[in-house]
Design a protein around this motif. Structure first.
Motif, PDB file in Angstrom:
ATOM      1  N   PRO A 124       0.839  -1.203   0.000  1.00  0.00           N
ATOM      2  CA  PRO A 124       0.000   0.000   0.000  1.00  0.00           C
ATOM      3  C   PRO A 124       0.865   1.240   0.000  1.00  0.00           C
ATOM      4  N   ASP A 125       1.602   1.438  -1.112  1.00  0.00           N
ATOM      5  CA  ASP A 125       2.600   2.501  -1.131  1.00  0.00           C
ATOM      6  C   ASP A 125       2.098   3.822  -1.700  1.00  0.00           C
ATOM      7  N   ALA A 126       0.936   3.782  -2.338  1.00  0.00           N
ATOM      8  CA  ALA A 126       0.499   4.946  -3.096  1.00  0.00           C
ATOM      9  C   ALA A 126       0.546   6.233  -2.269  1.00  0.00           C
ATOM     10  N   ASP A 127       0.186   6.146  -1.008  1.00  0.00           N
ATOM     11  CA  ASP A 127       0.132   7.357  -0.196  1.00  0.00           C
ATOM     12  C   ASP A 127       1.241   7.418   0.839  1.00  0.00           C
ATOM     13  N   LEU A 128       2.235   6.544   0.687  1.00  0.00           N
ATOM     14  CA  LEU A 128       3.276   6.440   1.716  1.00  0.00           C
ATOM     15  C   LEU A 128       3.960   7.774   1.975  1.00  0.00           C
ATOM     16  N   TYR A 129       4.293   8.465   0.919  1.00  0.00           N
ATOM     17  CA  TYR A 129       4.934   9.783   1.041  1.00  0.00           C
ATOM     18  C   TYR A 129       4.113  10.768   0.217  1.00  0.00           C
ATOM     19  N   TYR A 186      12.557   7.471   1.756  1.00  0.00           N
ATOM     20  CA  TYR A 186      12.052   6.925   0.484  1.00  0.00           C
ATOM     21  C   TYR A 186      12.708   5.609   0.050  1.00  0.00           C
ATOM     22  N   ARG A 187      13.706   5.108   0.799  1.00  0.00           N
ATOM     23  CA  ARG A 187      14.364   3.867   0.380  1.00  0.00           C
ATOM     24  C   ARG A 187      13.368   2.709   0.315  1.00  0.00           C
ATOM     25  N   ASP A 188      12.335   2.785   1.100  1.00  0.00           N
ATOM     26  CA  ASP A 188      11.403   1.667   1.236  1.00  0.00           C
ATOM     27  C   ASP A 188      10.339   1.612   0.140  1.00  0.00           C
ATOM     28  N   LEU A 189      10.315   2.558  -0.754  1.00  0.00           N
ATOM     29  CA  LEU A 189       9.357   2.471  -1.866  1.00  0.00           C
ATOM     30  C   LEU A 189       9.724   1.303  -2.779  1.00  0.00           C
ATOM     31  N   PRO A 190       8.747   0.568  -3.282  1.00  0.00           N
ATOM     32  CA  PRO A 190       9.067  -0.595  -4.124  1.00  0.00           C
ATOM     33  C   PRO A 190       9.344  -0.239  -5.590  1.00  0.00           C
ATOM     34  N   TYR A 191       9.240   1.039  -5.939  1.00  0.00           N
ATOM     35  CA  TYR A 191       9.503   1.465  -7.316  1.00  0.00           C
ATOM     36  C   TYR A 191      10.516   2.612  -7.304  1.00  0.00           C
ATOM     37  N   ILE A 192      10.974   3.017  -8.502  1.00  0.00           N
ATOM     38  CA  ILE A 192      11.854   4.184  -8.626  1.00  0.00           C
ATOM     39  C   ILE A 192      10.988   5.355  -9.061  1.00  0.00           C
ATOM     40  N   GLY A 193      11.046   6.417  -8.297  1.00  0.00           N
ATOM     41  CA  GLY A 193      10.235   7.588  -8.633  1.00  0.00           C
ATOM     42  C   GLY A 193      11.084   8.849  -8.657  1.00  0.00           C
TER      43      GLY A 193
END
Ligand code: PRP
Length: 208
Positions: A21-26, A192-199
């Motif tokens: 559930p990363d969409a709203d993480l940051y 942000y290291r914990d995001l599963p994608y590169i943004g």
């Protein structure tokens, strides 16, 4: 004594749950997704096949030694190691390269060295990103003095427009534009290291 609520692999809650559930993480900090989770997974599988073909398991140099560069390469290193269809061993180094938060200074300090001898071993340096190339250039010179049998590099990302020094890189996941990127191990101020994608990071976040 407190006991956590353990799941089994068959629990419905975890079945098919391949997204976080990363969409709203940051919320608001990520301007765009540059490389998706799926693209990362797919490219890692391709790189793993390539590396396995180049370093067959029955080598006389022992098992391939992956040297991951902390902290950024952690996610890539662990996923890559698991995707490789050959046995590998894992080592980590920590170096500090960034003078400021968003650009390389060329000054490299070893924060954590190798725990073992790499003489006569097949060594594959695993990096998350090559930006200026200064960190890697220094690292390769340093590792070469320890006389590995072979010394190659696998990086998930490279910014061709930012390269300041030519470094030989055999395996490259993605070439990306010269933008500040985070996620999948890459940070800005340790976040942000914990995001599963590169943004890409919204410019107002690092303009502060
Ligand atoms: C990043 C990255 C590379 C290096 C690339 O590490 O992981 O090691 O910078 O930059 P360069 O090509 O311009 O030298 P960083 O020093 O940010 O540490 P980290 O991995 O702990 O985030």
């Amino acid at each position: 004594m407190y006991h956590g609520d353990a799941h089994t692999p068959d629990d419905d809650a975890c079945r098919g749950a391949d997204r976080y559930p990363d969409a709203d993480l940051y919320s608001g900090d990520i301007a765009s997704v540059l490389v998706t989770e799926e693209q990362i997974r797919c490219r890692i599988a391709e790189l793993a096949q390539q590396v396995a073909a180049d370093f067959p398991a029955e080598q006389d140099k022992g098992e391939l030694l992956l040297v991951g560069v902390l902290k950024g390469a952690v996610m890539f290193m662990t996923d890559f190691a698991r995707a490789l269809p050959i046995p590998v061993q894992l080592e980590f180094m920590a170096v500090s390269s960034y003078g400021s938060a968003t650009s390389s200074s060329g000054v490299v300090r070893i924060l954590k060295g190798l725990d073992r001898d790499i003489t006569d071993r097949n060594v594959l340096v695993v990096e998350d990103i090559i930006d200026s190339g200064l960190t890697l250039s220094w690292l390769l010179r340093n590792l070469a003095t320890r006389h590995p049998a072979t010394l190659e590099v696998c990086t998930l990302l490279r910014k061709p427009d930012a390269i300041q020094i030519d470094v030989p890189v055999r395996y490259i996941g993605f070439d990306i534009p010269r933008e500040f990127v985070v996620g999948y191990g890459l940070d800005y101020g340790e976040r942000y290291r914990d995001l599963p994608y590169i943004g890409t990071l919204a410019p107002e976040v690092y303009a502060d």
